[in-house]
Design an enzyme around this catalytic site. Structure first.
Site, PDB file in Angstrom:
ATOM      1  N   HIS A  97       0.942  -1.233   0.012  1.00 35.68           N
ATOM      2  CA  HIS A  97      -0.177   0.105  -0.081  1.00 35.68           C
ATOM      3  C   HIS A  97       0.866   1.350   0.010  1.00 35.68           C
ATOM      4  CE1 HIS A  97      -0.092  -0.426   4.545  1.00 35.68           C
ATOM      5  NE2 HIS A  97       0.852   0.301   4.306  1.00 35.68           N
ATOM      6  N   HIS A 133      -1.414   5.274   9.586  1.00 34.45           N
ATOM      7  CA  HIS A 133       0.160   5.771   9.578  1.00 34.45           C
ATOM      8  C   HIS A 133      -0.185   7.325  10.287  1.00 34.45           C
ATOM      9  CE1 HIS A 133      -0.024   2.863   6.436  1.00 34.45           C
ATOM     10  NE2 HIS A 133       1.524   2.771   6.627  1.00 34.45           N
ATOM     11  N   HIS A 186      10.439  -3.899   3.983  1.00 31.63           N
ATOM     12  CA  HIS A 186      11.084  -2.724   4.058  1.00 31.63           C
ATOM     13  C   HIS A 186      11.215  -2.025   5.473  1.00 31.63           C
ATOM     14  CE1 HIS A 186       6.639  -1.930   4.286  1.00 31.63           C
ATOM     15  NE2 HIS A 186       6.619  -0.491   4.487  1.00 31.63           N
ATOM     16  N   GLU A 241       3.865  -4.994   8.895  1.00 28.17           N
ATOM     17  CA  GLU A 241       2.670  -4.711   8.404  1.00 28.17           C
ATOM     18  C   GLU A 241       2.288  -6.245   7.844  1.00 28.17           C
ATOM     19  OE1 GLU A 241       3.020  -0.138   6.454  1.00 28.17           O
ATOM     20  OE2 GLU A 241       3.407  -1.755   5.230  1.00 28.17           O
TER      21      GLU A 241
END
Lengths: 114, 285
Positions: free
Chosen positions: B12, B59, B191, B238
């Site tokens: 995303h 976030h 990541h 995530e």
């Protein structure tokens, strides 16, 4: 504790969440365009309004992400501040790893070839 | 009765939203990523979902550190996107299904998942980017957002997130309306945006995750959250959203399609589409 033994990595846990609260709260305020403009207009006054610690204020003054993280900043909130400075996550990655942006991007590309 | 007709995991990354806004789908940098969604959209036309349950992480749009729920479930008729502060275009609202939300909340709390319920909830790129990718015409079915904290540790464990998904899977199966439900998990894969290890990507672990999410999700539950950060990066965590998504698939699960591409922004991007033959599984049982 924040050091979980993972190299080059600060886990944003309760220690860091408490330490960084003022800085992260200021960064959260940047969801509002009026607040972004107010920061740009008078950075000192804006930081004072959010009661940044001396360490946080210096980190922001230096636009230094590793210093901000050490001062309790969380990257999801810091990214909003970075956006004000026109920096994207590749710019942040390059700064934190001491690489040029081109070298940092090349490193990411390289990860796909292995 | 409602049934879960499939599961889908997708990255995303916010830059995807900017690439869509600029029409860069055919750009050489973006094409290997966007092309994966052509097949996913064809699959959606076959499975025809009437509703979506989406596991994602906020976030710093709806939730700040003043009040940070581990699990929060949207219970609104509509969810608004808003300015996230870094230049993404604000998208139009997404439809919700409050009645369905409350059914899921009843199921979750009945299963001792004491979730935060949100009758108003802003949704950020982690929610709207997957909808843009899967329904570019803006015709997504109603969505129930389930926000999983991946920001402030301690985070829920992989084992707990799998159980959360299973609880939602059971709640969906007990919903009285005839409804075809797609479950989505967003974020990842490996990541790391922050720290001296920024730019960390781990293709080998991502491959393990794709295999285990597909065929053996229990194979991920012995990892601690710190293990996942070590192996997948601070934001690779995530993966928890993908694990929850997989938990909701209680039928016979098989891989319909997968696309994996490095890099998109700082991220190893992935798209995994899973069939869930719930009806067949019920007949066999």
């Amino acid at each position: 504790m924040a050091d979980h033994g993972i190299p080059g990595t600060t886990i944003f846990d309760g220690v860091m969440a408490r330490k960084g609260y003022a800085l992260n709260k200021m960064c959260y305020s940047f969801n509002d365009p009026g607040n972004r403009a107010a920061f740009l207009k008078d950075e000192d006054a804006y930081c004072a309004k959010y009661h940044l610690t001396a360490e946080q204020r210096e980190a922001v003054r230096h636009k230094n992400v590793l210093e901000m993280i050490a001062a309790g900043g969380n990257v999801y909130y810091l990214a909003k501040l970075a956006g004000i400075f026109g920096l994207n996550v590749q710019d942040l990655g390059a700064q934190q790893t001491g690489m040029t942006v081109e070298a940092f991007k090349a490193k990411l590309q390289e990860a796909g070839r292995n | 009765m409602a049934e879960v007709v499939g599961g889908l995991g997708t990255s995303h990354v916010p830059a995807i939203g900017n690439a869509i806004a600029k029409g860069l789908q055919q750009d050489p940098y973006w094409k290997p990523f966007f092309d994966g969604f052509i097949e996913a959209r064809a699959w959606l036309k076959r499975i025809k979902p009437d509703a979506v349950v989406m596991f994602y992480n906020d976030h710093g749009l709806n939730f700040f550190l003043d009040k940070m729920p581990t699990f929060a479930v949207g219970a609104a008729p509509q969810y608004n996107n808003a300015d996230e502060g870094w230049g993404l275009p604000v998208l139009r609202p997404c439809r919700g299904d409050a009645e369905f939300s409350w059914h899921l909340i009843e199921g979750l709390v009945g299963d001792e998942f004491d979730v935060t319920t949100c009758q108003e909830m802003l949704v950020d790129h982690a929610f709207v980017v997957p909808l843009q990718l899967l329904w570019p015409e803006g015709d997504a079915p109603p969505v129930v957002p389930v926000a999983v904290n991946t920001v402030q540790h301690p985070l829920a464990s992989p084992a707990r997130c799998l159980k959360l998904g299973r609880s939602i899977g059971r709640a969906i199966a007990s919903y009285k309306k005839d409804m075809r439900v797609l479950v989505i998990g967003t974020g990842g894969l490996s990541h790391q945006l922050d720290g001296a290890r920024a730019g960390f990507i781990n293709k080998e672990f991502d491959m393990e995750c794709i295999d285990k999410i597909t065929a053996n999700p229990e194979g991920l539950i012995n990892y601690t959250v710190d293990d996942i950060v070590r192996l997948s990066g601070t934001q690779g965590v995530e993966l928890l959203n993908w694990i929850a998504m997989r938990g909701a698939l209680l039928g016979r699960v098989s891989k319909a399609f997968c696309n994996y591409h490095i890099p998109i922004s700082n991220t190893a991007s992935a798209l995994l589409v899973l069939d869930n033959e719930a009806a067949e599984a019920r007949r066999a049982a």
